[in-house]
Write a protein that holds these residues in place. Structure first.
Motif, PDB file in Angstrom:
ATOM      1  N   LEU A  37      55.864  17.037  58.570  1.00  0.00           N
ATOM      2  CA  LEU A  37      57.178  16.923  57.810  1.00  0.00           C
ATOM      3  C   LEU A  37      58.328  17.621  58.712  1.00  0.00           C
ATOM      4  N   SER A  38      59.529  16.910  58.568  1.00  0.00           N
ATOM      5  CA  SER A  38      60.607  17.207  59.181  1.00  0.00           C
ATOM      6  C   SER A  38      61.823  16.570  58.427  1.00  0.00           C
ATOM      7  N   THR A  40      65.698  17.088  56.064  1.00  0.00           N
ATOM      8  CA  THR A  40      66.383  17.960  55.022  1.00  0.00           C
ATOM      9  C   THR A  40      66.107  17.739  53.704  1.00  0.00           C
ATOM     10  N   VAL A  61      54.683  20.979  60.463  1.00  0.00           N
ATOM     11  CA  VAL A  61      56.169  20.522  60.754  1.00  0.00           C
ATOM     12  C   VAL A  61      56.078  20.160  62.016  1.00  0.00           C
ATOM     13  N   THR A 102      62.746  19.681  63.302  1.00  0.00           N
ATOM     14  CA  THR A 102      63.430  20.695  62.757  1.00  0.00           C
ATOM     15  C   THR A 102      63.351  20.325  61.221  1.00  0.00           C
ATOM     16  N   LEU A 103      63.203  21.469  60.534  1.00  0.00           N
ATOM     17  CA  LEU A 103      63.058  21.235  59.076  1.00  0.00           C
ATOM     18  C   LEU A 103      64.137  22.229  58.359  1.00  0.00           C
ATOM     19  N   ILE A 110      62.435  26.465  60.883  1.00  0.00           N
ATOM     20  CA  ILE A 110      62.683  25.958  59.605  1.00  0.00           C
ATOM     21  C   ILE A 110      63.749  26.710  58.979  1.00  0.00           C
TER      22      ILE A 110
END
Length: 211
Positions: free
Chosen positions: A69-70, A72, A86, A89-90, A111
């Motif tokens: 997952l990454s 917005t 991750v 950038t999340l 995060i």
């Protein structure tokens, strides 16, 4: 025809080639799910048209299993049985919640967002050299850099850095399970004293200031 909603994709929206358009509103579209759209009263002649999807709120609830997952989102809920790695950038603008039985593997990533909640029974894997902090942001803020950060004393914490780490001042003073498993040769330093009520697991690593 089938349409799949993809996070991060966009289509330049305009009126169909015959000069008309129709707007449909729904709150049930889910990222990664395929939907079928039926086109009716469409004139013959091979005209082209666009299907445009605009999300005012992008919410993600995981399913059991392992996934990367990454990106917005507005809200993210990691449910029991899910392991989220991750991968970049999340940003979660509102709420990121890690439920009991779920695992969030931050690795070396940052995060950011509004409210972070790690519930009792959840698992957090920490790769930042600065661990987890209560309020610090920027290069020394650690993996979790939300405006509000809630780290349960009933959650399980894993330190998995590739460079020397401190645990950070957000590690609760009492935790059930603490695992120290960074890369070979890495030193992990305890920022504050901690009491472990169940299991402390330490790999072949240099460690300091444990009480």
């Amino acid at each position: 025809f089938p349409v799949t909603i993809l996070n991060g994709s966009s289509v330049a929206c305009g009126n169909a080639s015959n000069g008309t358009s129709e707007v449909l509103s729904t709150t049930t579209l889910t990222v990664g799910t395929e939907y079928t759209i039926r086109v009716y009263n469409f004139a013959s002649g091979g005209m082209n048209f666009d299907v445009c999807v605009t999300n005012s709120t992008l919410n993600l609830t995981t399913t059991p299993g392992t996934a990367g997952l990454s990106g917005t989102f507005d809200n993210v809920t990691i449910v029991s049985g899910s392991t989220i790695n991750v991968t970049g950038t999340l940003t979660v603008n509102q709420n990121l919640t890690v439920e009991s039985g779920a695992t969030l593997n931050a690795a070396g990533n940052t995060i950011t967002g509004g409210i972070f909640t790690l519930k009792s029974g959840a698992n957090l894997r920490i790769g930042s050299a600065f661990g987890i902090t209560t309020a610090t942001s920027g290069s020394t803020g650690g993996n979790i850099q939300f405006t509000t950060r809630n780290f349960s004393s009933g959650a399980n914490y894993f330190y998995t850095g590739t460079a020397n780490q401190v645990t950070g001042n957000a590690l609760p003073s009492v935790v059930p399970n603490l695992t120290i498993n960074p890369s070979s040769g890495v030193t992990v330093t305890l920022t504050n004293p901690v009491t472990i009520t169940s299991v402390l697991t330490v790999s072949s690593v240099t460690y300091r200031d444990w009480e």
